[in-house]
Design a protein around this motif. Structure first.
Motif, PDB file in Angstrom:
ATOM      1  N   LYS A 196       2.440   1.711  -3.437  1.00  0.00           N
ATOM      2  CA  LYS A 196       1.415   2.159  -4.372  1.00  0.00           C
ATOM      3  C   LYS A 196       1.151   3.653  -4.204  1.00  0.00           C
ATOM      4  O   LYS A 196       1.037   4.395  -5.174  1.00  0.00           O
ATOM      5  N   ARG A 197       1.082   4.102  -2.945  1.00  0.00           N
ATOM      6  CA  ARG A 197       0.841   5.521  -2.676  1.00  0.00           C
ATOM      7  C   ARG A 197       1.984   6.382  -3.226  1.00  0.00           C
ATOM      8  O   ARG A 197       1.739   7.438  -3.826  1.00  0.00           O
ATOM      9  N   ARG A 209       0.838  -1.201   0.000  1.00  0.00           N
ATOM     10  CA  ARG A 209       0.000   0.000   0.000  1.00  0.00           C
ATOM     11  C   ARG A 209       0.876   1.255   0.000  1.00  0.00           C
ATOM     12  O   ARG A 209       0.587   2.229  -0.706  1.00  0.00           O
ATOM     13  N   TRP A 257       4.743   3.078 -14.316  1.00  0.00           N
ATOM     14  CA  TRP A 257       5.071   2.728 -12.933  1.00  0.00           C
ATOM     15  C   TRP A 257       6.343   1.904 -12.854  1.00  0.00           C
ATOM     16  O   TRP A 257       7.142   2.072 -11.943  1.00  0.00           O
ATOM     17  N   ARG A 298      -0.443   4.364 -15.230  1.00  0.00           N
ATOM     18  CA  ARG A 298       0.189   3.201 -14.610  1.00  0.00           C
ATOM     19  C   ARG A 298       1.189   2.503 -15.521  1.00  0.00           C
ATOM     20  O   ARG A 298       1.949   1.661 -15.071  1.00  0.00           O
ATOM     21  N   GLY A 355       1.390   9.510 -11.123  1.00  0.00           N
ATOM     22  CA  GLY A 355       0.020   9.888 -11.432  1.00  0.00           C
ATOM     23  C   GLY A 355      -0.776   8.675 -11.866  1.00  0.00           C
ATOM     24  O   GLY A 355      -0.478   7.543 -11.511  1.00  0.00           O
ATOM     25  N   GLU A 356      -1.780   8.924 -12.640  1.00  0.00           N
ATOM     26  CA  GLU A 356      -2.693   7.854 -13.034  1.00  0.00           C
ATOM     27  C   GLU A 356      -2.151   6.992 -14.169  1.00  0.00           C
ATOM     28  O   GLU A 356      -2.694   5.944 -14.466  1.00  0.00           O
ATOM     29  N   GLU A 408       1.662   6.473  -7.026  1.00  0.00           N
ATOM     30  CA  GLU A 408       0.540   7.314  -7.454  1.00  0.00           C
ATOM     31  C   GLU A 408       0.894   8.788  -7.369  1.00  0.00           C
ATOM     32  O   GLU A 408       0.509   9.576  -8.231  1.00  0.00           O
ATOM     33  N   ARG A 409       1.639   9.174  -6.351  1.00  0.00           N
ATOM     34  CA  ARG A 409       2.002  10.584  -6.184  1.00  0.00           C
ATOM     35  C   ARG A 409       3.055  11.030  -7.194  1.00  0.00           C
ATOM     36  O   ARG A 409       3.047  12.169  -7.638  1.00  0.00           O
TER      37      ARG A 409
END
Length: 151
Positions: free
Chosen positions: A30-31, A27, A44, A41, A38-39, A34-35
């Motif tokens: 992932k956070r 988690r 990533w 993926r 962004g969206e 995401e920061r």
């Protein structure tokens, strides 16, 4: 394992439901992703190394230090800081091997103490969270599997 009172439980990273620690770590990663990304993926995987570095060098309240310090016994330093430390080490490199060996043994003992302290902090943190959970659970009107009900 019995000598050190360690209980062996099977848990894998592929089944995070069996390991709360893996779930919390995932988690957190992932956070961070995401920061930073962004969206989108798709990118990533490009930033995963940076996210892992950020996660490993961030202070964790339950253990009272960073995972990096727990493994290596020292705080992590950025390359600019390392250059200065390397210069300092070269300047003070004229020492005998016995003194260096004694110093290394002292560092290893300090690392053991740090890990013991992190373990104790983790236990205290878990106990505190467990007590809060029990308090909240006693206030709720829901029944859970394993609850005893008197008729």
């Amino acid at each position: 394992m019995s000598k050190y009172r360690v209980t062996h439980r099977l848990s894998t990273a592929y089944h995070p439901q069996t390991s709360g620690q893996v779930e919390v770590t995932n988690r957190g990663l992932k956070r961070i992703l995401e920061r930073t990304v962004g969206e989108n993926r798709a990118s990533w995987s490009d930033k995963l190394d940076d996210a892992l570095w950020a996660f490993r060098t961030a202070y964790k309240t339950p253990i009272g230090c960073t995972p990096y310090k727990l493994v290596y016994g020292k705080s992590c330093h950025l390359p600019v800081e390392l250059e200065h430390k390397a210069y300092w080490a070269l300047k003070h490199a004229n020492f005998d091997l016995k003194t260096a060996g004694d110093h290394r043994k002292l560092q290893l003992n300090e690392l053991h103490e740090l890990r013991d302290q992190a373990y104790e902090n983790s236990l205290i943190y878990k106990e505190k969270n467990y007590r809060e959970f029990i308090t909240l659970r006693s206030k709720s009107a829901f029944l859970y599997v394993g609850d005893q009900v008197s008729l």
